[in-house]
Design an enzyme around this catalytic site. Structure first.
Site, PDB file in Angstrom:
ATOM      1  CG  ASP A   4      74.218  26.808  85.365  1.00  0.00           C
ATOM      2  OD1 ASP A   4      74.812  27.850  85.676  1.00  0.00           O
ATOM      3  OD2 ASP A   4      74.045  26.461  84.192  1.00  0.00           O
TER       4      ASP A   4
HETATM    5  C1  LAN Z   1      78.236  32.028  79.732  1.00  0.00           C
HETATM    6  C2  LAN Z   1      79.045  30.844  79.964  1.00  0.00           C
HETATM    7  C3  LAN Z   1      78.508  29.869  80.931  1.00  0.00           C
HETATM    8  C4  LAN Z   1      77.001  29.861  80.990  1.00  0.00           C
HETATM    9  C5  LAN Z   1      76.425  28.606  81.680  1.00  0.00           C
HETATM   10  C6  LAN Z   1      76.979  28.365  83.066  1.00  0.00           C
HETATM   11  C7  LAN Z   1      76.762  27.382  80.824  1.00  0.00           C
HETATM   12  C8  LAN Z   1      74.915  28.763  81.714  1.00  0.00           C
HETATM   13  O1  LAN Z   1      74.325  27.575  82.155  1.00  0.00           O
HETATM   14  C9  LAN Z   1      74.513  30.019  82.418  1.00  0.00           C
HETATM   15  C10 LAN Z   1      75.061  31.246  81.675  1.00  0.00           C
HETATM   16  C11 LAN Z   1      76.581  31.246  81.502  1.00  0.00           C
HETATM   17  C12 LAN Z   1      77.208  31.647  82.806  1.00  0.00           C
HETATM   18  C13 LAN Z   1      77.064  32.249  80.456  1.00  0.00           C
HETATM   19  C14 LAN Z   1      76.343  33.528  80.251  1.00  0.00           C
HETATM   20  C15 LAN Z   1      76.780  34.387  79.045  1.00  0.00           C
HETATM   21  C16 LAN Z   1      78.275  34.327  78.774  1.00  0.00           C
HETATM   22  C17 LAN Z   1      79.023  34.873  79.973  1.00  0.00           C
HETATM   23  C18 LAN Z   1      78.632  32.862  78.552  1.00  0.00           C
HETATM   24  C19 LAN Z   1      77.933  32.203  77.388  1.00  0.00           C
HETATM   25  C20 LAN Z   1      80.070  32.965  78.132  1.00  0.00           C
HETATM   26  C21 LAN Z   1      80.148  34.267  77.280  1.00  0.00           C
HETATM   27  C22 LAN Z   1      78.810  35.005  77.499  1.00  0.00           C
HETATM   28  C23 LAN Z   1      79.013  36.525  77.510  1.00  0.00           C
HETATM   29  C24 LAN Z   1      77.665  37.210  77.562  1.00  0.00           C
HETATM   30  C25 LAN Z   1      79.810  36.955  76.286  1.00  0.00           C
HETATM   31  C26 LAN Z   1      79.867  38.406  76.018  1.00  0.00           C
HETATM   32  C27 LAN Z   1      78.749  38.794  75.148  1.00  0.00           C
HETATM   33  C28 LAN Z   1      77.766  39.612  75.489  1.00  0.00           C
HETATM   34  C29 LAN Z   1      76.483  39.543  74.771  1.00  0.00           C
HETATM   35  C30 LAN Z   1      77.920  40.615  76.573  1.00  0.00           C
END
Ligand code: LAN
Length: 739
Positions: free
Chosen positions: A470
């Site tokens: 996205d």
């Molecule tokens: C994110 C942030 C952005 C998010 C969107 C783009 C909003 C979504 O539509 C797709 C998934 C994504 C890219 C995403 C995946 C997981 C993330 C990276 C996070 C929520 C920000 C932090 C999280 C990450 C996994 C945090 C560390 C924790 C773990 C469980 C490894």
């Protein structure tokens, strides 16, 4: 987070001088510098002296805003007087002041409270000096967000709004002690009493056990193994780790390496003392194997399945007899994967958890003076952020592309981009989007099991370099929309947009939906092996209505512009996607949101998907049902407000108060649905306008985002992008009367 409130008080180590911080976001990255006086050298010993330039500069508006310092007033702006377009315009007039000189927006991407402990423990065990200002501000942050609940809830939770848990309290207590806070500080006494009430760290979830084991205040025997040996298995196996969700495998690679080596910090008096502080029983008396599956009730969100526990039992036996030649081969393999990930991401790694772990791996294997370790150190700052409350670690190395893409679309949709005073800002956005697009596949591509990246936009920066479905879509939409504004230079060629389309078209799953970073690679039963206890849905990719909508709307905008490029593929993929969206609608008309809160967020996206198939309120039962759902949640003040609890419970939970961000989503959803009665939309807009502050901004309200159902995360830029977008669209689409 910024608000009109007075600056929160000093923490247990005091407070730094807020006027000395400088946020440098002029080069994609966000890096906070502290202007030191005489003792500048101590700081530069850690980070090098590349800061000289930044330090000489005046503190800019961006820094002031995010630190919660007052900005000089916005002169010459009229009161919007209840006119939504004027209100959006004034909002952007303010928001523009926060735009970085290179064209993007930075932001406080905090919220989760299990990240900071990783980096602080990693710096501690690798003997990386932590700058004094960081210590002071981290301690101040943790003091300011410490829970002030009843007894047993005076620690920290898994995120800033959650109740105290062993995970949050145990780990952040450790952080404070490592920074030099005395165990008898009143805040520490309260936190420790909460921790003990919850049963102490024998019941900390497995990722907490891992960090405590690294610090040598927990025994490795108290953890279920997650052996690197899994990477030696043949790739065709359905549970091979390359098929896991990319975040999960990138955490378990360095975890497997470090636990396989049995690494622990050297014992010292502080560690000996922590061994007593963290537990309710004496450290020596703890029966470690019995801790493996012991997780405090309050923390437990996704209990191990029977299958997982069975597998752990087998792995535990294996672990005690692992032949050293196999173990060594596995460690070698895991280390290679760590190195490839580091190089592919410019040492940012995919996220904050692997960042801290990979850093320890490189130090352990190559030493403190190695180039690899130095590179890692240089990129720690990308994850640190200073707010009015103090210093935190962020969820990724920023959310640069994501926030910039949404505000770009908002100013185009609202028509603000046509205002003379916004032209320069729009041009800088486009220049930044131009340089943010990833132009090549990763250096280590297939070997590191990566999805293609050529043509993609990432979530944060090009350097971090991960394709997100996205983000690619929203980035491409922003570019096309901006380049369509008359007089705008065409910085991104058709060929490069086609690369982005190729990426998007490489990502639909068999169910027609789109996942986050990659295709779904493994069967969903893999979820039965989820070892993490505090997160759900982390073992494989899943399709998400939000990601799916972003992708198909991007394809649709592209196709209008270039009808000849892969038209049949675009049609086929879009059709399947819309079918997927239909299949995910719940009986009450809503869609569950996985990346922000929650039903309001996903329902807005889903309605947008359906509108592509020309499904609106007048001709689609699904859309009507979705509108009914939204209207049933409108609050008496005209706004919408949803709690992060919706994400946890998968049932709609009202926030105590309406929220401008939820309201903007609902307003946009109703507009896209062509809801016939303008009244609910108008009332929503009025609520948003009534919350606008005299300077044009909106105050921070509840946390906006989420991941893995149980962890909330802040998107403070949403209160600008979505409000401006909703007001702008409402102004265009609703008749003028009655505002
Ligand atoms: C994110 C942030 C952005 C998010 C969107 C783009 C909003 C979504 O539509 C797709 C998934 C994504 C890219 C995403 C995946 C997981 C993330 C990276 C996070 C929520 C920000 C932090 C999280 C990450 C996994 C945090 C560390 C924790 C773990 C469980 C490894």
């Amino acid at each position: 987070m910024p608000s009109a409130n007075p600056r929160p008080p000093p923490g247990p180590l005091g407070a730094t001088d807020p006027s000395r911080w400088r946020l440098d976001s002029s080069n994609d990255r966000h890096v906070w510098h502290y202007v030191r006086g005489e003792d500048a050298l101590a700081y530069e010993e850690v980070w090098g002296s590349d800061d000289a330039n930044v330090k000489q500069q005046e503190q800019n508006d961006e820094t002031k805003y995010w630190e919660g310092l007052p900005l000089p007033g916005v002169e010459g702006l009229t009161d919007p007087q209840g006119d939504p377009y004027e209100s959006a315009k004034k909002g952007y007039e303010f928001y523009k002041r926060l735009q970085s000189s290179d064209g993007h927006w930075s932001g406080e991407y905090g919220g989760p409270l299990f990240l900071l402990p990783g980096i602080v423990i990693a710096m501690y065990v690798t003997e990386t000096p932590i700058p004094e200002e960081w210590k002071i501000e981290i301690a101040r942050y943790l003091a300011n967000i410490q829970r002030k609940g009843l007894e047993g809830d005076q620690g920290w939770g898994i995120h800033i709004e959650a109740r105290s848990s062993v995970f949050g309290t145990g780990l952040n207590y450790v952080v404070l002690r490592l920074l030099g806070v005395d165990a008898e500080e009143p805040m520490m006494v309260r936190a420790r009493s909460t921790l003990h009430k919850l049963g102490g760290c024998t019941g900390i979830p497995s990722w907490g056990k891992f960090w405590l084991a690294i610090l040598n205040v927990h025994d490795w025997k108290g953890l279920n193994p997650t052996p690197a040996e899994l990477w030696l298995l043949p790739e065709f196996l359905p549970f091979h780790p390359h098929r896991w969700w990319i975040h999960t495998r990138n955490v378990y690679i360095p975890m497997g390496y470090l636990s396989g080596r049995g690494f622990q910090a050297k014992v010292n008096p502080l560690i000996l003392s922590l061994r007593q502080e963290l537990y309710v029983q004496s450290y020596e008396s703890i029966d470690w194997p019995s801790c493996r599956n012991n997780v405090c009730e309050v923390d437990l969100y996704a209990p191990h399945s029977k299958v997982a526990n069975g597998l752990f039992a087998v792995l535990n036996v294996y672990d005690s007899y692992a032949p050293s030649f196999v173990r060594n081969a596995a460690l070698k393999r895991a280390y290679k994967l760590v190195c490839m990930e580091d190089v592919n991401t410019g040492y940012q790694t995919i996220g904050p958890v692997s960042k801290a772990m990979n850093m320890i791996c490189r130090w352990l294997e190559e030493g403190p003076d190695s180039d690899a370790f130095k590179e890692h150190k240089a990129k720690i700052r990308d994850f640190m952020w200073v707010s009015k409350d103090g210093m935190m670690m962020t969820g990724t190395n920023g959310s640069q592309l994501w926030d910039t893409a949404f505000i770009s679309q908002a100013i185009v949709e609202a028509g603000l981009v046509n205002e003379e005073q916004n032209k320069e800002s729009a041009q800088r956005i486009l220049q930044w989007l131009d340089r943010c697009q990833i132009r090549e596949n990763p250096r280590y591509y297939r070997q590191a099991y990566r999805h293609a990246t050529k043509g993609a936009w990432p979530f944060s920066t090009k350097e971090q370099g991960y394709t997100v479905s996205d983000c690619t879509a929203e980035g491409m939409k922003a570019v096309i929309m901006l380049q369509n504004v008359p007089g705008t230079p065409q910085l991104i060629s058709k060929e490069r947009l086609c690369d982005a389309v190729d990426i998007i078209l490489s990502m639909p799953n068999a169910d027609g939906g789109f996942a986050s970073y990659e295709l779904i690679r493994g069967p969903q039963v893999l979820d039965l092996l989820n070892p993490a206890e505090v997160f759900a849905n982390i073992m494989t990719e899943w399709s998400y209505p939000e990601c799916t909508t972003a992708c198909v709307t991007a394809l649709s905008i592209f196709k209008k512009q270039y009808p000849e490029y892969r038209a049949a593929d675009i049609d086929r993929v879009s059709k399947a996607a819309i079918k997927y969206i239909h299949s995910k609608q719940r009986a009450d008309g809503s869609w569950y949101g996985s990346w922000a809160i929650c039903f309001t967020y996903a329902t807005m996206f889903a309605i947008e998907s359906l509108s592509l198939a020309d499904e609106h309120h007048d001709n689609s039962a699904s859309v009507r049902k979705a509108c009914e759902f939204l209207l049933s949640k409108q609050m008496p003040d005209g706004g919408w407000g949803e709690s992060y609890k919706s994400c946890e419970t998968e049932q709609y939970v009202h926030h105590a108060e309406s929220q401008v961000v939820n309201t903007a989503w609902a307003v946009l959803a109703l507009i896209t649905a062509k809801y016939p009665d303008p009244e609910p939309i108008r009332r929503g807009c009025k609520l948003i306008m009534s919350r606008q502050l005299p300077d044009g901004s909106w105050a921070q309200e509840g946390i906006e985002g989420v991941f893995n159902k149980n962890a909330a995360i802040s998107y403070p830029n949403y209160k600008f992008a979505w409000t401006i977008n909703a007001l702008g669209q409402a102004a265009k689409k609703l008749s003028k009367e009655g505002w």
